[in-house]
Write a protein that holds these residues in place. Structure first.
Motif, PDB file in Angstrom:
ATOM      1  N   SER A  39     -30.825 -40.269 -19.712  1.00  0.00           N
ATOM      2  CA  SER A  39     -30.628 -41.021 -18.474  1.00  0.00           C
ATOM      3  C   SER A  39     -30.337 -42.486 -18.814  1.00  0.00           C
ATOM      4  O   SER A  39     -30.594 -42.952 -19.919  1.00  0.00           O
TER       5      SER A  39
ATOM      6  N   SER B 154     -31.849 -34.788 -17.913  1.00  0.00           N
ATOM      7  CA  SER B 154     -32.040 -36.234 -17.806  1.00  0.00           C
ATOM      8  C   SER B 154     -30.711 -36.978 -17.665  1.00  0.00           C
ATOM      9  O   SER B 154     -30.656 -38.060 -17.067  1.00  0.00           O
TER      10      SER B 154
ATOM     11  N   ILE C 174     -34.293 -30.683 -21.314  1.00  0.00           N
ATOM     12  CA  ILE C 174     -34.587 -32.098 -21.057  1.00  0.00           C
ATOM     13  C   ILE C 174     -33.355 -32.987 -21.185  1.00  0.00           C
ATOM     14  O   ILE C 174     -33.071 -33.817 -20.312  1.00  0.00           O
TER      15      ILE C 174
ATOM     16  N   LYS D 142     -37.033 -45.470 -21.111  1.00  0.00           N
ATOM     17  CA  LYS D 142     -37.470 -44.161 -21.600  1.00  0.00           C
ATOM     18  C   LYS D 142     -38.893 -44.195 -22.139  1.00  0.00           C
ATOM     19  O   LYS D 142     -39.348 -45.211 -22.660  1.00  0.00           O
TER      20      LYS D 142
ATOM     21  N   LEU E  69     -33.864 -38.251 -24.231  1.00  0.00           N
ATOM     22  CA  LEU E  69     -33.655 -38.532 -22.814  1.00  0.00           C
ATOM     23  C   LEU E  69     -32.291 -39.210 -22.673  1.00  0.00           C
ATOM     24  O   LEU E  69     -32.030 -40.237 -23.313  1.00  0.00           O
TER      25      LEU E  69
ATOM     26  N   ILE F  60     -40.523 -35.979 -16.200  1.00  0.00           N
ATOM     27  CA  ILE F  60     -39.796 -34.731 -16.378  1.00  0.00           C
ATOM     28  C   ILE F  60     -40.712 -33.726 -17.060  1.00  0.00           C
ATOM     29  O   ILE F  60     -41.115 -33.919 -18.208  1.00  0.00           O
TER      30      ILE F  60
ATOM     31  N   HIS G 208     -40.672 -37.811 -20.462  1.00  0.00           N
ATOM     32  CA  HIS G 208     -40.837 -36.361 -20.518  1.00  0.00           C
ATOM     33  C   HIS G 208     -42.214 -36.028 -21.068  1.00  0.00           C
ATOM     34  O   HIS G 208     -42.911 -36.897 -21.593  1.00  0.00           O
TER      35      HIS G 208
ATOM     36  N   VAL H  25     -38.347 -43.348 -16.975  1.00  0.00           N
ATOM     37  CA  VAL H  25     -38.266 -41.890 -16.988  1.00  0.00           C
ATOM     38  C   VAL H  25     -38.915 -41.393 -18.267  1.00  0.00           C
ATOM     39  O   VAL H  25     -38.568 -41.840 -19.366  1.00  0.00           O
TER      40      VAL H  25
END
Length: 253
Positions: free
Chosen positions: A98, A74, A70, A102, A96, A63, A86, A84
Motif C-alpha cells: 500500500s 494491500s 497480503i 507500514k 505490504l 490486515i 499485517h 497499515v
C-alpha cells in the motif's frame, strides 16, 4: 482513543475483533471482509463493509488475512499517510504494497474460533517504519497484552519458524500419538498429564535439560521394538526425530 479497522474475518481477525470490541482504550470503527456474510454477526456492534472504497478514517488498519494474500490485497488500499499493518509472523513488513505507512502487529499464539484465549498473556511483536508509528502500535499492544516485544522482520521470520516447530509440528505428533492409541483401543486421556508436564517443565528448565526417553539414553533395544509397531510413515518420523535427539546428546545410531 485509538481508532482501528480490521480487514479480514479469519481466526486471528475473529479473536482480535472480539477483544477490541471490549477494549476501553480502542474504538473498533469498522470490520471489512470481501464476503459480507462472514461478518454479519457484527452488524449491531460495529460498522461492517465488503467494499474497500467505504473504509472509514482510522488511526490503524490491521490486515488479518492469509499470508500469501497480503501483498496483493494491500496494493489495493488507498490509504496514504495512514498506518497499515499485517498480523503475519512469516511475512516481512516491506511486503505490504500500500502507499501508506507500514508496520506489523504479530500475535504469537495459535487461534481457533472455538477456543477462547487470554489476550493479556499473548506476546505481541511489533514493528514500524517510524518512531511515531511504533509508539502508536505499542500503545495499542499495551491495551491488549502485558507482553510486548520489538521484533524486526528478520527476527520475526526466525520466531515464526520456531513457532512452527513448537506448535504445529508438536500438534502433529499429538495426532500420531492419538492414532497409535486408537489402534489398540487405548484412551488418549492417559497421555494428557504427561503432555501437560512436558509443557510445564520448560517454564523452569531449558528444553535441552528437560529431554528424557530412549533416544536420549541411546536405548537401541527399545527404539527397535517401537519401530516394529509403527506404520512406514510413523517409522520415518520416529527415526528422524530419534537421530536428531541422539546427535544433540552426543551419541550416534
Amino acid at each position: 482513543m485509538i481508532k482501528v479497522i480490521i480487514l479480514g474475518a479469519g481466526n486471528v481477525a475473529f479473536h482480535l475483533t472480539t477483544n477490541l470490541l471490549k477494549n476501553t482504550e480502542v474504538k473498533l470503527l469498522q470490520v471489512y471482509n470481501r464476503n459480507i456474510e462472514k461478518i454479519q454477526y457484527l452488524k449491531n456492534q460495529t460498522s461492517i463493509t465488503d467494499k474497500l472504497t467505504e473504509l472509514k478514517n482510522a488511526d490503524i488498519y490491521i490486515i488479518a488475512i492469509s499470508d500469501d494474500a497480503i501483498s496483493n490485497f494491500s496494493s489495493k488500499l488507498k490509504l496514504k499517510n495512514k498506518l497499515v499493518v499485517h498480523t503475519s509472523g512469516g511475512t516481512a513488513m516491506n511486503e505490504l504494497q500500500s502507499n501508506s505507512n507500514k508496520g506489523v502487529f504479530y500475535l504469537v499464539q495459535s487461534f481457533s474460533k472455538e477456543r477462547k484465549v487470554d489476550f493479556s498473556k499473548i506476546p505481541i511483536c511489533i514493528e514500524a517504519e517510524t518512531d511515531t508509528d511504533f509508539k502508536l502500535l505499542k500503545k495499542l499492544a499495551k491495551s491488549i497484552s502485558n507482553n510486548i516485544y520489538p521484533v524486526n522482520s528478520n527476527q520475526r521470520k526466525s520466531l515464526h519458524i520456531a513457532a512452527v516447530f513448537v506448535n504445529n509440528f508438536v500438534n502433529h505428533l499429538y495426532y500420531i500419538g492419538h492414532q497409535i492409541c486408537e489402534e489398540d483401543k487405548i484412551s488418549f486421556e492417559i497421555l494428557k498429564p504427561l503432555i501437560l508436564e512436558t509443557a510445564n517443565k520448560i517454564t523452569y528448565l531449558k528444553p535441552i535439560n528437560a529431554q528424557t526417553g530412549p533416544a536420549m539414553r541411546n536405548d537401541m533395544k527399545t527404539i527397535e521394538k517401537h519401530k516394529t509397531k509403527l506404520t512406514s510413515n510413523q517409522q520415518e518420523i520416529y527415526t528422524l526425530l530419534t537421530k536428531s535427539i541422539t546427535k544433540t546428546y552426543g551419541e550416534k545410531l
